[in-house]
Design a protein around this motif. Structure first.
Motif, PDB file in Angstrom:
ATOM      1  N   LEU A   7       0.834  -1.210   0.000  1.00  0.00           N
ATOM      2  CA  LEU A   7       0.000   0.000   0.000  1.00  0.00           C
ATOM      3  C   LEU A   7       0.867   1.258   0.000  1.00  0.00           C
ATOM      4  O   LEU A   7       0.540   2.244  -0.666  1.00  0.00           O
ATOM      5  CB  LEU A   7      -0.929  -0.015   1.223  1.00  0.00           C
ATOM      6  N   LYS A   8       1.970   1.223   0.738  1.00  0.00           N
ATOM      7  CA  LYS A   8       2.856   2.387   0.788  1.00  0.00           C
ATOM      8  C   LYS A   8       3.499   2.644  -0.582  1.00  0.00           C
ATOM      9  O   LYS A   8       3.586   3.800  -1.042  1.00  0.00           O
ATOM     10  CB  LYS A   8       3.940   2.172   1.845  1.00  0.00           C
ATOM     11  N   ARG A   9       3.962   1.562  -1.237  1.00  0.00           N
ATOM     12  CA  ARG A   9       4.579   1.729  -2.543  1.00  0.00           C
ATOM     13  C   ARG A   9       3.550   2.236  -3.569  1.00  0.00           C
ATOM     14  O   ARG A   9       3.853   3.088  -4.406  1.00  0.00           O
ATOM     15  CB  ARG A   9       5.187   0.397  -3.015  1.00  0.00           C
ATOM     16  N   ARG A  10       2.346   1.687  -3.475  1.00  0.00           N
ATOM     17  CA  ARG A  10       1.280   2.114  -4.388  1.00  0.00           C
ATOM     18  C   ARG A  10       0.955   3.592  -4.178  1.00  0.00           C
ATOM     19  O   ARG A  10       0.767   4.356  -5.132  1.00  0.00           O
ATOM     20  CB  ARG A  10       0.051   1.244  -4.165  1.00  0.00           C
ATOM     21  N   SER A  16       3.704  10.359  -7.021  1.00  0.00           N
ATOM     22  CA  SER A  16       4.644  10.820  -8.044  1.00  0.00           C
ATOM     23  C   SER A  16       3.917  11.161  -9.347  1.00  0.00           C
ATOM     24  O   SER A  16       4.197  12.179  -9.997  1.00  0.00           O
ATOM     25  CB  SER A  16       5.709   9.742  -8.311  1.00  0.00           C
ATOM     26  N   LYS A  17       2.988  10.294  -9.731  1.00  0.00           N
ATOM     27  CA  LYS A  17       2.229  10.546 -10.949  1.00  0.00           C
ATOM     28  C   LYS A  17       1.339  11.771 -10.790  1.00  0.00           C
ATOM     29  O   LYS A  17       1.175  12.568 -11.718  1.00  0.00           O
ATOM     30  CB  LYS A  17       1.381   9.321 -11.291  1.00  0.00           C
ATOM     31  N   TYR A  18       0.777  11.923  -9.584  1.00  0.00           N
ATOM     32  CA  TYR A  18      -0.063  13.085  -9.297  1.00  0.00           C
ATOM     33  C   TYR A  18       0.745  14.375  -9.440  1.00  0.00           C
ATOM     34  O   TYR A  18       0.290  15.352 -10.053  1.00  0.00           O
ATOM     35  CB  TYR A  18      -0.635  12.960  -7.886  1.00  0.00           C
ATOM     36  N   THR A 294      -6.751   8.890  -8.153  1.00  0.00           N
ATOM     37  CA  THR A 294      -6.007   7.657  -7.853  1.00  0.00           C
ATOM     38  C   THR A 294      -5.138   7.821  -6.600  1.00  0.00           C
ATOM     39  O   THR A 294      -5.083   6.939  -5.739  1.00  0.00           O
ATOM     40  CB  THR A 294      -5.120   7.280  -9.049  1.00  0.00           C
ATOM     41  N   TYR A 295      -4.479   8.969  -6.491  1.00  0.00           N
ATOM     42  CA  TYR A 295      -3.624   9.222  -5.329  1.00  0.00           C
ATOM     43  C   TYR A 295      -4.459   9.310  -4.050  1.00  0.00           C
ATOM     44  O   TYR A 295      -4.082   8.772  -2.999  1.00  0.00           O
ATOM     45  CB  TYR A 295      -2.846  10.521  -5.553  1.00  0.00           C
ATOM     46  N   ALA A 296      -5.609   9.972  -4.140  1.00  0.00           N
ATOM     47  CA  ALA A 296      -6.472  10.093  -2.962  1.00  0.00           C
ATOM     48  C   ALA A 296      -6.939   8.714  -2.497  1.00  0.00           C
ATOM     49  O   ALA A 296      -6.983   8.418  -1.298  1.00  0.00           O
ATOM     50  CB  ALA A 296      -7.666  10.987  -3.291  1.00  0.00           C
ATOM     51  N   SER A 297      -7.288   7.852  -3.464  1.00  0.00           N
ATOM     52  CA  SER A 297      -7.749   6.495  -3.114  1.00  0.00           C
ATOM     53  C   SER A 297      -6.628   5.679  -2.495  1.00  0.00           C
ATOM     54  O   SER A 297      -6.831   4.953  -1.503  1.00  0.00           O
ATOM     55  CB  SER A 297      -8.286   5.794  -4.375  1.00  0.00           C
ATOM     56  N   ALA A 298      -5.425   5.788  -3.083  1.00  0.00           N
ATOM     57  CA  ALA A 298      -4.286   5.025  -2.547  1.00  0.00           C
ATOM     58  C   ALA A 298      -3.925   5.494  -1.146  1.00  0.00           C
ATOM     59  O   ALA A 298      -3.645   4.679  -0.246  1.00  0.00           O
ATOM     60  CB  ALA A 298      -3.087   5.170  -3.488  1.00  0.00           C
TER      61      ALA A 298
END
Length: 330
Positions: A7-10, A16-18, A294-298
């Motif tokens: 989960l941390k890596r995700r 980073s993509k965000y 995606t970042y918020a969900s992760a």
């Protein structure tokens, strides 16, 4: 803690993509706004150049309108409301389009045009009778009942204003009037040639109707380069751009025309660039919104795991990015 590490890596990859998408979005927005600003600037300069050109065109218009081409063009602009400056700046294709539309319009409900056309058609069939010999254009042998009926129908088509019921054709192709005898010899017949009279009528009617249409034919010729002659034949007369009077008129505002063309080309170019940048901005915004979501969900999944497993929470906060007001320029 394997699941937690995943989960941390995700979450880290999503962050980073965000950040990357956020940078791309900010740059696209800046580029779009700069493009819009430049386009508006070029539009303003084009408008100024157009006004200067218009004034130059007006200065030379008086002399041009004294020429034959100027008089013809004046009829066109007066009847259509199209500004002479716009015509002066038009290319050959636009002139042809105007000419065809003008021709279609002037033919509608035009009695003179209809009568001119019908008389030309009749002349083609009656020419045989004026020349003699052979067969009529429609294939009937002169001197026959069918030939007489066709001849009378054609004369009515040509607007022949005398009684045609006592006319007949001869075997050598002439048209004559037959008069039944009276008095002491009622069976006798007399014959009076009518070919010359009919030919004179047909020619006169064509000439008269064409004279009423000549001005409109001149307009069509000026715009398209072609017009119909007296007997309906096509004539190449050269369009407006080939006429000496117009060429001299163009020289009077050539410098202003060149400046306007340059400014117009630049404003068109920046309008296209702005359109491209709008598309790039829309794409960047879509990518940014997806990366943000995606970042918020992760991050939310990582925090949920931390609460459930008792892992100490870090005092960091994440607030989902927004495009915000003013992100679009219509």
């Amino acid at each position: 803690m394997a699941n937690y590490d995943i989960l941390k890596r995700r979450s880290k990859r999503a962050r980073s993509k965000y950040k990357l998408r956020q940078t791309q979005f900010t740059e696209a927005k800046s580029q779009k706004e700069a493009g819009y600003s430049r386009w508006q600037q070029e539009l303003g300069e084009t408008g100024v150049a157009q006004n200067v050109l218009g004034e130059a065109q007006k200065r030379g218009l008086g002399d041009f309108q004294k020429t034959e081409s100027g008089q013809i063009l004046k009829r066109f602009t007066g009847r259509t409301g199209i500004d002479v400056g716009r015509v002066a700046s038009a290319d050959a294709g636009e002139l042809r389009t105007w000419g065809r539309k003008y021709q279609d319009r002037y033919k509608q409900n035009n009695k003179d045009y209809d009568e001119w056309q019908s008389t030309i058609g009749a002349k083609g069939k009656l020419d045989f009778h004026f020349k003699g010999g052979g067969k009529q254009a429609w294939g009937y042998t002169p001197g026959s009942k069918d030939a007489d009926e066709r001849m009378r129908f054609t004369l009515r088509q040509a607007g022949y204003n005398r009684d045609v019921n006592d006319l007949e054709t001869t075997s050598d192709g002439r048209i004559q009037k037959v008069t039944q005898g009276r008095g002491c010899n009622p069976l006798a017949k007399s014959y009076e040639g009518r070919s010359a009279d009919i030919q004179q009528h047909v020619e006169g009617r064509i000439t008269d109707r064409y004279s009423r249409l000549k001005q409109d034919q001149d307009v069509i010729g000026l715009l398209t380069g072609k017009q119909r002659g007296k007997y309906g034949e096509d004539k190449n007369v050269g369009n407006l751009q080939t006429r000496k009077g117009f060429k001299d008129y163009q020289k009077s505002f050539a410098e202003e025309q060149q400046s306007f063309d340059k400014e117009k080309s630049e404003s068109d170019m920046w309008e296209k660039i702005f359109g491209q940048r709008k598309t790039m901005f829309s794409s960047a915004k879509t990518n940014f919104d997806e990366a943000s979501s995606t970042y918020a969900s992760a991050k939310q999944a990582q925090r949920r795991f931390e609460r459930m497993e008792g892992t100490p929470l870090k005092p960091t906060k994440f607030k989902r990015g927004k495009a915000g007001a003013g992100s679009y320029i219509a």
